[in-house]
Design a protein around this motif. Structure first.
Motif, short mmCIF file in Angstrom:
data_model
loop_
_atom_site.label_atom_id
_atom_site.label_comp_id
_atom_site.label_asym_id
_atom_site.label_seq_id
_atom_site.Cartn_x
_atom_site.Cartn_y
_atom_site.Cartn_z
N GLU A 1 0.83 -1.21 0.00
CA GLU A 1 0.00 0.00 0.00
C GLU A 1 0.86 1.26 0.00
N ASP A 2 1.84 1.32 0.89
CA ASP A 2 2.75 2.45 0.96
C ASP A 2 4.09 1.98 0.43
N PRO A 3 4.39 2.30 -0.84
CA PRO A 3 5.60 1.76 -1.45
C PRO A 3 6.86 2.27 -0.76
N PRO A 4 7.85 1.41 -0.68
CA PRO A 4 9.10 1.85 -0.09
C PRO A 4 9.81 2.83 -1.02
N VAL A 5 10.45 3.79 -0.42
CA VAL A 5 11.29 4.70 -1.18
C VAL A 5 12.71 4.20 -0.98
N VAL A 6 13.35 3.86 -2.08
CA VAL A 6 14.70 3.33 -2.01
C VAL A 6 15.63 4.28 -2.73
N SER A 7 16.87 4.21 -2.38
CA SER A 7 17.83 5.12 -2.97
C SER A 7 18.76 4.38 -3.90
N SER A 8 18.98 4.97 -5.05
CA SER A 8 19.98 4.47 -5.98
C SER A 8 21.16 5.42 -5.87
N PRO A 9 22.28 4.98 -5.27
CA PRO A 9 23.40 5.88 -5.04
C PRO A 9 23.87 6.62 -6.29
N ARG A 10 23.83 5.94 -7.42
CA ARG A 10 24.31 6.58 -8.64
C ARG A 10 23.30 7.56 -9.22
N LEU A 11 22.03 7.43 -8.85
CA LEU A 11 21.01 8.35 -9.35
C LEU A 11 21.00 9.62 -8.50
N GLY A 12 21.25 9.47 -7.21
CA GLY A 12 21.36 10.64 -6.34
C GLY A 12 20.05 11.11 -5.74
N TYR A 13 18.95 10.43 -6.00
CA TYR A 13 17.68 10.77 -5.36
C TYR A 13 16.83 9.51 -5.29
N PRO A 14 15.80 9.55 -4.44
CA PRO A 14 15.02 8.34 -4.20
C PRO A 14 14.12 7.93 -5.36
N VAL A 15 13.84 6.63 -5.38
CA VAL A 15 12.96 6.02 -6.37
C VAL A 15 11.93 5.22 -5.57
N GLU A 16 10.66 5.28 -5.99
CA GLU A 16 9.63 4.47 -5.34
C GLU A 16 9.52 3.12 -6.03
N LEU A 17 9.46 2.06 -5.24
CA LEU A 17 9.20 0.72 -5.77
C LEU A 17 7.81 0.31 -5.35
N ARG A 18 7.00 -0.07 -6.32
CA ARG A 18 5.63 -0.52 -6.03
C ARG A 18 5.48 -1.95 -6.53
N LEU A 19 4.78 -2.75 -5.76
CA LEU A 19 4.40 -4.10 -6.18
C LEU A 19 2.89 -4.07 -6.34
N MET A 20 2.42 -4.26 -7.59
CA MET A 20 1.01 -4.05 -7.88
C MET A 20 0.48 -5.11 -8.84
N ARG A 21 -0.80 -5.38 -8.72
CA ARG A 21 -1.51 -6.17 -9.73
C ARG A 21 -1.98 -5.20 -10.80
N LEU A 22 -2.10 -5.68 -12.02
CA LEU A 22 -2.54 -4.82 -13.11
C LEU A 22 -3.90 -4.20 -12.80
N ARG A 23 -4.79 -4.98 -12.22
CA ARG A 23 -6.14 -4.47 -11.93
C ARG A 23 -6.15 -3.36 -10.88
N ASP A 24 -5.06 -3.25 -10.10
CA ASP A 24 -4.97 -2.21 -9.08
C ASP A 24 -4.29 -0.94 -9.58
N MET A 25 -3.81 -0.97 -10.82
CA MET A 25 -3.14 0.19 -11.40
C MET A 25 -4.17 1.15 -12.01
#
Length: 165
Positions: free
Chosen positions: A8-32
């Motif tokens: 429900e609340d996606p984790p915000v993870v950091s990619s060191p080489r990108l320099g800012y956070p990225v959200e990772l979501r795990l979703m079913r197509l019907r919930d998008m």
């Protein structure tokens, strides 16, 4: 099946080489939302059809209630994806791993793939069909070649398995 449900609340993870956070979501197509589905397919078309010259195909796996899509988002933009599902033989699978061309080399693929691997319980073996040029990258996640190279859409692939613990 998977070790977690839709987040429900996606984790915000950091990619060191990108320099800012990225959200990772795990979703079913019907919930998008319609826009999220559009962005998912646009990324796949950009990678698989435009870049790799594969024929675009819809299959029944995406809307299947048991299929989970790992989606990496930068703001509202989808920049990475993979899907996890159980195949016809009852095996845990990961497929359709894709990262936007301008976001490669920033660790987005690693974040997406790790989330896809982590979806499954550690004792479950996971199967993939890896493009040959990415074989060594998949090996860093514990996958091992378990068959002969084959062609799919004119691209060399290896069947690979990540043994369960």
């Amino acid at each position: 099946m998977g070790s977690m449900d839709v987040i429900e609340d996606p984790p915000v993870v950091s990619s060191p080489r990108l320099g800012y956070p990225v959200e990772l979501r795990l979703m079913r197509l019907r919930d998008m939302s319609p826009l999220q589905v559009h962005d998912l397919y646009r990324l796949r078309v950009d990678v698989f059809v435009t870049e790799q010259r594969c024929a675009f195909e819809f299959d029944d796996l995406d809307p299947n209630p048991g299929t989970i899509h790992v989606v990496a988002q930068e703001g509202e933009r989808t920049i990475g994806t993979a899907r996890v599902y159980v195949d016809e033989q009852g095996r845990a699978r990961i497929g359709r791993v894709a990262v936007a061309a301008d976001r490669r080399k920033y660790g987005i693929g690693r974040l997406v793939m790790q989330a896809a691997v982590d979806y499954w319980e550690p004792q479950i073996a996971i199967f993939i069909e890896a493009q040959a040029y990415l074989r060594e990258w998949y090996e860093t996640f514990g996958f091992q070649v378990d068959g002969d190279m084959f062609l799919e859409a004119g691209i060399e692939h290896y069947p690979m398995t990540r043994p369960g613990a």
